[in-house]
Structures are given as C-alpha cells and as structure tokens.
Design a protein around this motif. Sequence first.
Motif, short mmCIF file in Angstrom:
data_model
loop_
_atom_site.label_atom_id
_atom_site.label_comp_id
_atom_site.label_asym_id
_atom_site.label_seq_id
_atom_site.Cartn_x
_atom_site.Cartn_y
_atom_site.Cartn_z
N TYR A 1 0.82 -1.21 0.00
CA TYR A 1 0.00 0.00 0.00
C TYR A 1 0.86 1.26 0.00
O TYR A 1 0.38 2.34 -0.32
CB TYR A 1 -0.91 0.07 1.23
CG TYR A 1 -1.78 -1.13 1.48
CD1 TYR A 1 -2.27 -1.92 0.45
CD2 TYR A 1 -2.11 -1.49 2.78
CE1 TYR A 1 -3.06 -3.04 0.71
CE2 TYR A 1 -2.91 -2.59 3.05
CZ TYR A 1 -3.38 -3.36 2.01
OH TYR A 1 -4.16 -4.45 2.28
N GLN A 2 2.11 1.14 0.41
CA GLN A 2 2.95 2.32 0.62
C GLN A 2 3.29 3.06 -0.67
O GLN A 2 3.53 4.27 -0.63
CB GLN A 2 4.24 1.95 1.34
CG GLN A 2 5.07 3.16 1.68
CD GLN A 2 6.40 2.83 2.32
OE1 GLN A 2 6.73 1.68 2.55
NE2 GLN A 2 7.17 3.85 2.58
N SER A 3 3.33 2.38 -1.78
CA SER A 3 3.71 3.02 -3.03
C SER A 3 2.90 4.31 -3.24
O SER A 3 1.68 4.30 -3.29
CB SER A 3 3.46 2.07 -4.20
OG SER A 3 3.75 2.69 -5.42
N GLY A 4 3.62 5.43 -3.29
CA GLY A 4 2.97 6.72 -3.53
C GLY A 4 2.54 7.46 -2.28
O GLY A 4 2.07 8.59 -2.37
N VAL A 5 2.67 6.84 -1.12
CA VAL A 5 2.32 7.52 0.14
C VAL A 5 3.42 7.25 1.17
O VAL A 5 4.24 6.37 0.99
CB VAL A 5 0.95 7.05 0.71
CG1 VAL A 5 -0.18 7.35 -0.24
CG2 VAL A 5 0.97 5.57 1.05
N SER A 6 3.41 8.00 2.23
CA SER A 6 4.44 7.81 3.27
C SER A 6 4.11 6.61 4.14
O SER A 6 2.94 6.22 4.29
CB SER A 6 4.55 9.06 4.14
OG SER A 6 3.44 9.15 5.02
N TRP A 7 5.15 6.05 4.74
CA TRP A 7 4.95 4.93 5.66
C TRP A 7 4.14 5.38 6.86
O TRP A 7 3.32 4.63 7.39
CB TRP A 7 6.29 4.33 6.08
CG TRP A 7 6.10 3.13 6.95
CD1 TRP A 7 6.43 3.01 8.27
CD2 TRP A 7 5.49 1.88 6.59
NE1 TRP A 7 6.07 1.76 8.74
CE2 TRP A 7 5.48 1.06 7.73
CE3 TRP A 7 4.93 1.39 5.40
CZ2 TRP A 7 4.95 -0.23 7.72
CZ3 TRP A 7 4.40 0.11 5.41
CH2 TRP A 7 4.41 -0.69 6.56
N THR A 8 4.33 6.61 7.30
CA THR A 8 3.55 7.13 8.42
C THR A 8 2.06 7.11 8.09
O THR A 8 1.24 6.74 8.94
CB THR A 8 4.03 8.56 8.79
OG1 THR A 8 5.42 8.50 9.10
CG2 THR A 8 3.27 9.11 9.97
N THR A 9 1.71 7.46 6.86
CA THR A 9 0.30 7.41 6.44
C THR A 9 -0.23 5.98 6.53
O THR A 9 -1.32 5.75 7.05
CB THR A 9 0.15 7.95 5.00
OG1 THR A 9 0.56 9.31 4.98
CG2 THR A 9 -1.28 7.84 4.51
#
Length: 187
Positions: free
Chosen positions: A41-49
């Motif tokens: 899911y991380q692709s394109g968003v931050s790990w924190t998100t």
Amino acid sequence: MKRCGWVKTNDVLDRTYHDTEWGQPLHDEQALFELFCLESYQSGVSWTTVLHKRQAFNQVFKKYDIAKVAAMTDEELEAMLSNSAIIRHRGKLFATRNNAQQFLQIQKEFGSFDAYIWSFVNHQPLDHKVSHYQDAPSQTSLSEQIAKELKKRGFKYVGPTMIYSFMQAAGLVNDHEVDCSFNPNHF
C-alpha cells in the motif's frame, strides 16, 4: 535512546513501529501477510500514512486472516472504496485478495510463506551494518530476484523496492543503524 534517523520521533506510531517491529525477524504467517500487504500500500504515500491507516486496514481485511481475505468478494472490495479510513486505491485493494490467494499457494507448496521467503536469505537475516539510514539501499539484486519470482507466481503490486522494504520490515535484512538502540544485534 538512539533510533534510526528515519523515525519521526514526534509520531508515536512511527516510534512504536520502529521500536517494537521494524527489522525484528518475523516468522508468523498472518503477521508476514499483513506486513506484506501494508508494504504494497505504501507506493505513492508515506509509511507514516500507512501506519495511521493500519487499524482500519485490519478491520476491513478481517485482521489479515489469509483465507478470509482470499475469499473476499468483488462487492466487499468495491465497498472499501468509500472508506476514507484506508488508502482507497482499487488496484491495491484487489491486489490484497489476489496476493492472499497466491500466499495460500506458496503455503501449500512450501509448507509456509515463512519457509519460502526466509529461504532467500538462508534463514538468517542479512546485516548491512548501516551507519546512517540513507546509506541503506532502496532495492538490491536479491529484492529484484524475489520480486520477479513473486510476479511469476501471480502476485500484484510487488517490485524490487516494495520487496526490499518488506525485507527490512520483516527482519530479513537488518538495516537498523549500527548505533540504534533497537538494532537486533544489540539484544
């Protein structure tokens, strides 16, 4: 306490994830599946998100019970697209079901996903002795090899960078900074 430089120390989820999970050798099937999905899911968003949406993902994906996720219907997945508590990416959501199905195939063939994935590192974490987190690679020839193998097996949303992140998170590689208090080599 010294943490790896990537940790957002003002974010409790980041700190807790780093201190209790990241880079610790993981062998539980359901936990490996959850982590594999979260990394996809991380692709394109931050790990924190991703971490902040983790609880909601656990709820919609039935606590990442592999067989239950593999049996989810198109309707269940489509309904998730209106849930603002998760990352609403149709491809990633449908890939979760697909990857659960492939995960089950690997379990059937190898006895467990754990046995399969850890065989790539001869069942021992690779230690890169990272002095600064920015020195760690984003992918390696091994993560490229694993990504190709998984794609051949029908997995979706897997690439060498995603796989390397998964390897770091699941402890297949130790990329904790050498002076990090939570480096598994300190225990």
